[in-house]
Scaffold this active site. Structure first.
Site, mmCIF file in Angstrom:
data_model
loop_
_atom_site.group_PDB
_atom_site.id
_atom_site.type_symbol
_atom_site.label_atom_id
_atom_site.label_comp_id
_atom_site.label_asym_id
_atom_site.label_seq_id
_atom_site.Cartn_x
_atom_site.Cartn_y
_atom_site.Cartn_z
ATOM 1 N N GLU A 129 33.689 32.654 -18.528
ATOM 2 C CA GLU A 129 34.711 31.613 -18.342
ATOM 3 C C GLU A 129 34.310 30.344 -19.082
ATOM 4 O O GLU A 129 35.131 29.715 -19.754
ATOM 5 C CB GLU A 129 34.872 31.295 -16.846
ATOM 6 C CG GLU A 129 35.569 32.395 -16.071
ATOM 7 C CD GLU A 129 35.683 32.075 -14.594
ATOM 8 O OE1 GLU A 129 36.662 32.522 -13.980
ATOM 9 O OE2 GLU A 129 34.807 31.400 -14.035
ATOM 10 N N SER B 17 41.542 35.459 -8.025
ATOM 11 C CA SER B 17 42.795 35.873 -7.402
ATOM 12 C C SER B 17 43.980 34.984 -7.815
ATOM 13 O O SER B 17 45.123 35.452 -7.844
ATOM 14 C CB SER B 17 42.641 35.875 -5.879
ATOM 15 O OG SER B 17 42.150 34.640 -5.426
HETATM 16 O O1 LIG Z 1 34.073 33.602 -10.973
HETATM 17 C C1 LIG Z 1 35.194 33.344 -10.560
HETATM 18 C C2 LIG Z 1 36.008 32.229 -11.025
HETATM 19 O O2 LIG Z 1 35.300 31.064 -11.330
HETATM 20 C C3 LIG Z 1 37.277 31.957 -10.222
HETATM 21 O O3 LIG Z 1 38.142 31.305 -11.090
HETATM 22 C C4 LIG Z 1 37.056 31.104 -8.974
HETATM 23 O O4 LIG Z 1 36.089 31.708 -8.143
HETATM 24 C C5 LIG Z 1 38.368 30.910 -8.177
HETATM 25 O O5 LIG Z 1 38.817 32.135 -7.702
HETATM 26 P P1 LIG Z 1 40.129 32.305 -6.799
HETATM 27 O O6 LIG Z 1 41.296 31.981 -7.645
HETATM 28 O O7 LIG Z 1 40.071 33.752 -6.386
HETATM 29 O O8 LIG Z 1 39.990 31.384 -5.628
#
Ligand SMILES: O=C[C@H](O)[C@H](O)[C@H](O)COP(=O)(O)O
Length: 231
Positions: free
Chosen positions: A106, A31
């Site tokens: 990633e 997000s």
């Molecule tokens: O698999 C998801 C990723 O590693 C995201 O970058 C991580 O979960 C952070 O997500 P958010 O920006 O929604 O907190």
């Protein structure tokens, strides 16, 4: 917009400022990255020429929506800059990632990048990793055995589910969310998990991050690795 979302927006948009003309840019997932991708889309519409490599189907969809040209590793072998989110960031800039299930792509992109910038809201900063359950991507066949092996390391792995079924990653695998409470030696734990047959990757991103951009209610703070290490 909730305070946390506002902080994500601030951090995500700030990170986009580091994208320069001509770059191949790794586009993380989650997000916070939504705001980065949206901002990069604006920069593209204003004339900068970049190519993005998306780390998830969701990110690719956002990039297309915002007009960012995409490429892949059949065409480029190097990423100039990767921008990504995180679930936890410790004082050494080691990370837990994979809350959205995109950790494998990633990690491939982030480790191919000349520079890795992490953007996150201030709740993600921790003294030690582990309060957030560590996502471990595993092949579906025989995941039950891996689950038991991980339990012997002092966690109670939970098979991630979505709508009453096992969550399936973009790579067709499962995720085991492993709560360790406090990870004292991230590298050792990562190596132990990676040595298990059937483990594809862990959400521990060790010694990869160059810069962290934190979104706070008062604005953004940029943390540099060298300065961080001196503290
Ligand atoms: O698999 C998801 C990723 O590693 C995201 O970058 C991580 O979960 C952070 O997500 P958010 O920006 O929604 O907190």
């Amino acid at each position: 917009m909730e305070d946390k979302d506002f902080k994500k927006k601030l951090a995500g948009e700030k990170a986009a400022e580091f994208v320069k003309d001509g770059m191949v840019v790794g586009l993380g997932s989650g997000s916070t990255m939504y705001w980065t991708i949206k901002k990069i889309g604006e920069q593209v519409s204003e004339g900068i020429a970049i190519q993005g490599i998306p780390s998830s189907v969701q990110t690719a969809n956002w990039a297309k929506e915002f007009g960012i040209p995409l490429t892949d590793f059949s065409k480029v072998k190097q990423v100039d800059l990767a921008i990504d989110g995180a679930d936890e960031i410790d004082q050494n800039f080691d990370l837990i990632k994979g809350g959205g299930g995109s950790l494998v792509r990633e990690k491939i992109i982030d480790s191919a990048a000349g520079q890795l910038i992490i953007a996150a809201d201030d709740s993600k900063l921790v003294k030690a990793l582990g309060a957030f359950p560590l996502p471990v991507e595993v092949v579906p066949f025989g995941y039950e055995i891996i689950k038991e092996k991980i339990a012997r390391l002092g966690s109670e792995p939970v098979l991630r589910s979505q709508n009453g079924k096992a969550f399936v990653t973009d790579n067709g695998n499962y995720i085991l969310d492993c709560l360790f409470s406090e990870i004292t030696d991230p590298k050792k734990l990562h190596n132990l998990l990676k040595s298990m047959v059937g483990v594809v990757e862990t959400g521990l991103f060790i010694n990869m991050t160059d810069m962290v951009i934190i979104g706070k209610s008062t604005g953004t703070e940029i943390l540099h690795k060298s300065r961080q290490n001196k503290n």
